[in-house]
Design an enzyme around this catalytic site. Structure first.
Site, PDB file in Angstrom:
ATOM      1  N   SER A  57      26.111  37.393  43.936  1.00  0.00           N
ATOM      2  CA  SER A  57      25.823  37.730  42.545  1.00  0.00           C
ATOM      3  C   SER A  57      25.769  36.502  41.639  1.00  0.00           C
ATOM      4  CB  SER A  57      26.871  38.712  42.018  1.00  0.00           C
ATOM      5  OG  SER A  57      28.179  38.187  42.169  1.00  0.00           O
ATOM      6  N   ASP A 105      34.244  39.989  32.822  1.00  0.00           N
ATOM      7  CA  ASP A 105      34.914  40.293  34.092  1.00  0.00           C
ATOM      8  C   ASP A 105      35.697  39.098  34.632  1.00  0.00           C
ATOM      9  OD1 ASP A 105      32.915  38.596  35.047  1.00  0.00           O
ATOM     10  OD2 ASP A 105      31.879  40.137  36.206  1.00  0.00           O
ATOM     11  N   HIS A 155      31.977  36.151  36.687  1.00  0.00           N
ATOM     12  CA  HIS A 155      30.599  35.671  36.599  1.00  0.00           C
ATOM     13  C   HIS A 155      30.375  34.859  35.326  1.00  0.00           C
ATOM     14  CE1 HIS A 155      30.420  39.298  39.179  1.00  0.00           C
ATOM     15  NE2 HIS A 155      29.577  38.556  39.871  1.00  0.00           N
TER      16      HIS A 155
END
Length: 216
Positions: A34, A188, A191
Site C-alpha cells: 500500500s 492511521d 501511511h
C-alpha cells in the site's frame, strides 16, 4: 558515386538508430504494497506518480509502473513477480516487508520470499533497487536484527543496490516524532500523506535515478 550515397545513407541511418536507442524510455516497475500503491491518497499524490515526475524533472526519460498492491506481503510479491516482469520492464524497485511486520511474520520466511523475487529479476535480466523496511523494537532485538538485516544480506547476495534509506526512513528519523506524525502521516499512523510522499520521493529519488541510469 551511388555507393557513396548508399554508404552515407547507411551511416545516417545508423546514427539516427543509435540516437533513438540512447533516448529510449526506461520502464521501471515498483513492486510493493500500500505504501507503493498510494493508499488513502489522490492518484496524483501517490508514490509512483510523484516519483515519476521527480525523475523526469531530473531529465530522465522514464515511466514508472505502479505494481503496488495494498495488503501485500513478501509472499504476495513473490506470487506476482513473474507477471510483473513483462518484456517491457527494464528495472524494478522492490519495496516489500511492511505487512510482514504488521503480521509479525517470521523474518526467515520473508527473506526467502524476497530472495525469490530477486532471483526472478536476475533471470529476467532486470536491474533492481531493493528498498528496506525497519522493524519496531517491540518484537524484540532478535526479530529486529533478523528482519532489518535481511535486506543488506540479500543486496550482497544478488549484487543489487540497497537504498540508503528504508521506505519510511526519512520520516522516522525526524527528531520530533509526534510532529512528524501530524505533518507527514495519515491518521492511521501507517501511511504517509501527500507531504510525506514528497519527503520520501526526495530521499529515495537519487537511488532510483541511479537505477534508471543502470537500466539505460
Amino acid at each position: 558515386m551511388a555507393y557513396g550515397v548508399a554508404s552515407g545513407a547507411l551511416k545516417a541511418g545508423v546514427v539516427i538508430g543509435l540516437a533513438g536507442a540512447a533516448s529510449a524510455e526506461v520502464t521501471v516497475a515498483a513492486l510493493g504494497d500500500s505504501l507503493t500503491q498510494g493508499y488513502g491518497l489522490a492518484q496524483s499524490d501517490g508514490f509512483v506518480p510523484r516519483l515519476e515526475a521527480w525523475l523526469q524533472e531530473q531529465g530522465a526519460d522514464v515511466s514508472v509502473i505502479n505494481a503496488g498492491v495494498s495488503g501485500d506481503t513478501t509472499a504476495g510479491g513473490l506470487s506476482r513477480v513473474e507477471w510483473t516482469l513483462t518484456p517491457d520492464v527494464d528495472a524494478m524497485i522492490v519495496a516489500l516487508g511492511g505487512n510482514d511486520l504488521l503480521r509479525g511474520l517470521d523474518p526467515g520466511a520473508s527473506r526467502e520470499n524476497l530472495d525469490g523475487i530477486l532471483k526472478a529479476a536476475d533471470v529476467a535480466g532486470v536491474e533492481v533497487l531493493l528498498v528496506g523496511m525497519e522493524a519496531p523494537g517491540n518484537y524484540g532485538a532478535d526479530y529486529k536484527r533478523a528482519f532489518d538485516g535481511m535486506y543488506g544480506e540479500l543486496s550482497e547476495k544478488w549484487g543489487v543496490p540497497l537504498a540508503e534509506s528504508s521506505f519510511l526512513g526519512a520520516l522516522m528519523q525526524i527528531e520530533d516524532r509526534q510532529a512528524a506524525m501530524r505533518e507527514f502521516m495519515q491518521s492511521d499512523g501507517i501511511h504517509p500523506n501527500a507531504e510525506g510522499v514528497t519527503v520520501i520521493v526526495e530521499t529515495l529519488g537519487p537511488d532510483v535515478l541511479d537505477l534508471v541510469e543502470r537500466a539505460e
